[in-house]
Structure formats: structure tokens, C-alpha cells
Scaffold this motif. Structure first.
Motif, mmCIF file in Angstrom:
data_model
loop_
_atom_site.group_PDB
_atom_site.id
_atom_site.type_symbol
_atom_site.label_atom_id
_atom_site.label_comp_id
_atom_site.label_asym_id
_atom_site.label_seq_id
_atom_site.Cartn_x
_atom_site.Cartn_y
_atom_site.Cartn_z
ATOM 1 N N GLN A 6 0.779 -1.189 0.207
ATOM 2 C CA GLN A 6 -0.037 -0.076 -0.070
ATOM 3 C C GLN A 6 0.882 1.169 -0.069
ATOM 4 N N GLY A 7 0.822 2.146 -0.998
ATOM 5 C CA GLY A 7 1.389 3.160 -1.106
ATOM 6 C C GLY A 7 1.009 4.216 -2.290
ATOM 7 N N THR A 8 2.204 4.958 -2.881
ATOM 8 C CA THR A 8 1.638 5.691 -4.000
ATOM 9 C C THR A 8 2.268 5.158 -5.334
ATOM 10 N N LEU A 9 1.421 4.945 -6.259
ATOM 11 C CA LEU A 9 1.432 4.545 -7.497
ATOM 12 C C LEU A 9 2.718 5.620 -8.391
ATOM 13 N N VAL A 10 3.825 5.064 -8.606
ATOM 14 C CA VAL A 10 4.729 5.994 -9.429
ATOM 15 C C VAL A 10 4.592 5.924 -10.823
ATOM 16 N N GLU A 11 4.460 4.505 -11.254
ATOM 17 C CA GLU A 11 4.409 4.299 -12.498
ATOM 18 C C GLU A 11 3.670 3.407 -12.819
ATOM 19 N N ALA A 12 2.929 3.331 -13.929
ATOM 20 C CA ALA A 12 1.968 1.948 -14.466
ATOM 21 C C ALA A 12 2.255 1.768 -15.958
ATOM 22 N N PRO A 14 1.228 -1.542 -18.632
ATOM 23 C CA PRO A 14 0.385 -2.403 -18.632
ATOM 24 C C PRO A 14 0.664 -3.928 -18.176
ATOM 25 N N THR A 15 2.077 -3.981 -17.957
ATOM 26 C CA THR A 15 2.530 -5.525 -17.270
ATOM 27 C C THR A 15 3.089 -5.151 -15.859
ATOM 28 N N LEU A 16 3.497 -3.958 -15.451
ATOM 29 C CA LEU A 16 4.595 -3.694 -14.640
ATOM 30 C C LEU A 16 4.117 -2.250 -13.801
ATOM 31 N N VAL A 17 3.983 -2.122 -12.557
ATOM 32 C CA VAL A 17 4.017 -0.959 -11.737
ATOM 33 C C VAL A 17 5.091 -0.750 -10.820
ATOM 34 N N ALA A 18 5.262 0.323 -10.604
ATOM 35 C CA ALA A 18 6.253 0.759 -9.375
ATOM 36 C C ALA A 18 5.444 1.353 -8.277
ATOM 37 N N ILE A 19 5.526 1.085 -6.986
ATOM 38 C CA ILE A 19 4.821 1.577 -6.015
ATOM 39 C C ILE A 19 5.917 2.311 -4.689
ATOM 40 N N ASP A 20 5.531 3.198 -4.350
ATOM 41 C CA ASP A 20 6.566 3.844 -3.403
ATOM 42 C C ASP A 20 5.924 3.541 -2.054
ATOM 43 N N VAL A 21 6.455 2.859 -1.227
ATOM 44 C CA VAL A 21 5.706 2.462 0.079
ATOM 45 C C VAL A 21 6.923 3.003 1.196
ATOM 46 N N ASN A 22 6.656 4.291 1.865
ATOM 47 C CA ASN A 22 7.239 5.132 2.743
ATOM 48 C C ASN A 22 8.641 4.812 2.372
ATOM 49 N N GLY A 23 8.831 5.397 0.997
ATOM 50 C CA GLY A 23 10.171 5.686 0.534
ATOM 51 C C GLY A 23 10.807 4.645 -0.227
ATOM 52 N N VAL A 24 10.432 3.404 0.040
ATOM 53 C CA VAL A 24 10.955 2.187 -0.718
ATOM 54 C C VAL A 24 10.246 1.897 -2.009
ATOM 55 N N GLY A 25 10.706 1.958 -3.031
ATOM 56 C CA GLY A 25 10.188 1.613 -4.248
ATOM 57 C C GLY A 25 10.232 0.134 -4.603
ATOM 58 N N TYR A 26 8.642 -0.438 -5.017
ATOM 59 C CA TYR A 26 8.793 -1.859 -5.483
ATOM 60 C C TYR A 26 8.286 -2.024 -6.695
ATOM 61 N N GLU A 27 9.083 -3.107 -7.408
ATOM 62 C CA GLU A 27 8.546 -3.044 -8.881
ATOM 63 C C GLU A 27 7.891 -4.341 -8.774
ATOM 64 N N VAL A 28 6.357 -4.371 -9.050
ATOM 65 C CA VAL A 28 5.442 -5.319 -9.293
ATOM 66 C C VAL A 28 4.911 -5.795 -10.574
ATOM 67 N N LYS A 37 -7.935 -1.477 -13.621
ATOM 68 C CA LYS A 37 -8.442 -0.935 -12.324
ATOM 69 C C LYS A 37 -7.675 0.002 -11.644
ATOM 70 N N LEU A 38 -6.502 0.463 -12.070
ATOM 71 C CA LEU A 38 -5.504 1.263 -11.419
ATOM 72 C C LEU A 38 -5.822 2.723 -11.451
ATOM 73 N N PRO A 39 -5.589 3.559 -10.550
ATOM 74 C CA PRO A 39 -5.745 5.079 -10.592
ATOM 75 C C PRO A 39 -4.515 5.518 -11.233
ATOM 76 N N PRO A 40 -4.697 6.919 -11.454
ATOM 77 C CA PRO A 40 -3.515 7.404 -12.035
ATOM 78 C C PRO A 40 -2.091 7.488 -11.315
ATOM 79 N N PRO A 41 -1.242 7.606 -11.831
ATOM 80 C CA PRO A 41 0.123 7.848 -11.262
ATOM 81 C C PRO A 41 0.071 8.937 -10.128
#
Length: 202
Positions: A6-12, A14-28, A37-41
């Protein structure tokens, strides 16, 4: 095990997103069904996740809904020859409900139209998952094809509850309708199921 992010959507993509969770970036990695179904970055987002550990990498797969993640896990754990990439392709090409319907109906043609799923893989999916979905999936599929009133939906849910307990479809329908006749439309789902069980003698 990471069960969600759960965090801020940095980049989206079609097959990959980057999420900032308390300053740590996760590639998913995600399927198209979740991307849509994703909101805008820049907005907050919550993804359910599944971690796949390989010799060369730890890969996170993300899903907006529980149904998507459940189907992903079912595919990679229960169907021989299907890995995360093919499972994502299936989720990108078909909703979980449509997939269940195709498996229950043995619709190899529909399954084989999904990118990366040939006829042999589609046949294997049907063989290995049809019994697992079982009678409850068949009943849900038939019910979904008809618009149900609130009373009919309550009866339908009670039938599904009995199917989960091992009843056959015909038997479940009979005892639920008998219980409904006894209790009337004001009965709750729990009362319907409880009375149906008493009526059946189980």
C-alpha cells in the motif's frame, strides 16, 4: 511473505507498476485485468501480492482483486507446465469468472485463444481444474446467466453453501426450497441454511 503493498503509484505500465511504500520503491508485475483498475500515477494504491522466489531473482506479482490472485495461485500451483508468465497471460485475456465458466464447460477453444496458451495447455487446464471447481462452479455459472431477485439470490446462496458441504445440486435445491417454504421470504440466509440442514437430516 509479502501479502500486499500500500503506497503511492509512481509508474504504471500494462504489465508492470512501481509503488513507493514509505520511501521504498517496489517493482510489481501485474496482469492487464489489474492495470485497467489502477488509479493514475501519483495516487494511493493497494495491491495484493504473491512473491515468487527464483534462483536469480525474487519477483513480486500484484493484483487488484482477491479473485485475480486466487486464480493466479491456483494456476501456478495446480496445473502442470503453467508458470507465473502464462498465469498472467490468462488473467490478462479472461476474467476469473469467464475462466471458471470455460473450464466448467470444457471450452478448450476459448482457453486456447489466450496468448501463450495452446490447445494442449488448454486441454490440460480443463482436465486438471474441472473437478476442483466442481458442482459449486457449475451452479454459479448457471445462476449468473439469469437475473436473480433478492429472494432468488438468497436461495441461490443457500444452495451454494450446501454444495460446499458436499450436497449434490438436486438435493441442495430440494432442501433449500423446502426450508424457504417453511420460513418464508423474511428468513435470513443463515436460517435458510440451518433449516435446510435439519430437513436433510445431516
Amino acid at each position: 511473505m509479502i501479502t500486499f503493498l500500500q503506497g503511492t503509484l509512481v509508474e504504471a505500465l500494462p504489465t508492470l507498476v512501481a509503488i513507493d511504500v514509505n520511501g521504498v520503491g517496489y517493482e510489481v508485475m501485474i496482469p492487464l485485468s489489474s492495470y485497467e483498475k489502477l488509479p493514475p500515477p501519483g495516487n494511493k494504491v493497494r495491491l495484493l501480492t504473491h512473491l515468487v522466489v527464483r534462483e536469480d531473482a525474487h519477483v513480486l506479482y500484484g493484483f487488484v482483486t482477491t479473485a485475480e490472485r486466487d486464480l493466479f495461485r491456483l494456476l501456478i500451483n495446480s496445473v502442470s507446465g503453467i508458470g507465473p508468465k502464462t498465469a498472467l497471460n490468462i488473467l490478462s485475456g479472461m476474467t476469473p469468472a469467464a475462466f471458471r465458466g470455460a473450464v466448467v464447460n470444457g471450452d478448450v477453444k476459448a482457453l486456447s485463444r489466450i496468448n501463450g496458451v495452446g490447445k494442449k495447455t488448454a486441454e490440460r487446464i480443463v482436465v486438471e481444474l474441472k473437478d476442483r471447481f466442481g458442482a459449486a462452479a457449475t451452479w454459479e455459472l448457471v445462476s449468473a446467466q439469469h437475473g436473480l431477485t433478492p429472494e432468488e439470490q438468497k436461495i441461490n446462496d443457500a444452495v451454494l453453501a450446501l454444495l460446499a458441504l458436499g450436497f449434490k445440486i438436486g438435493q441442495a435445491q430440494d432442501v433449500v426450497r423446502a426450508a424457504y417454504s417453511m420460513l418464508g421470504p423474511s428468513a435470513s440466509l443463515e436460517e435458510l441454511v440451518r433449516t435446510a440442514l435439519k430437513t436433510s437430516g445431516k
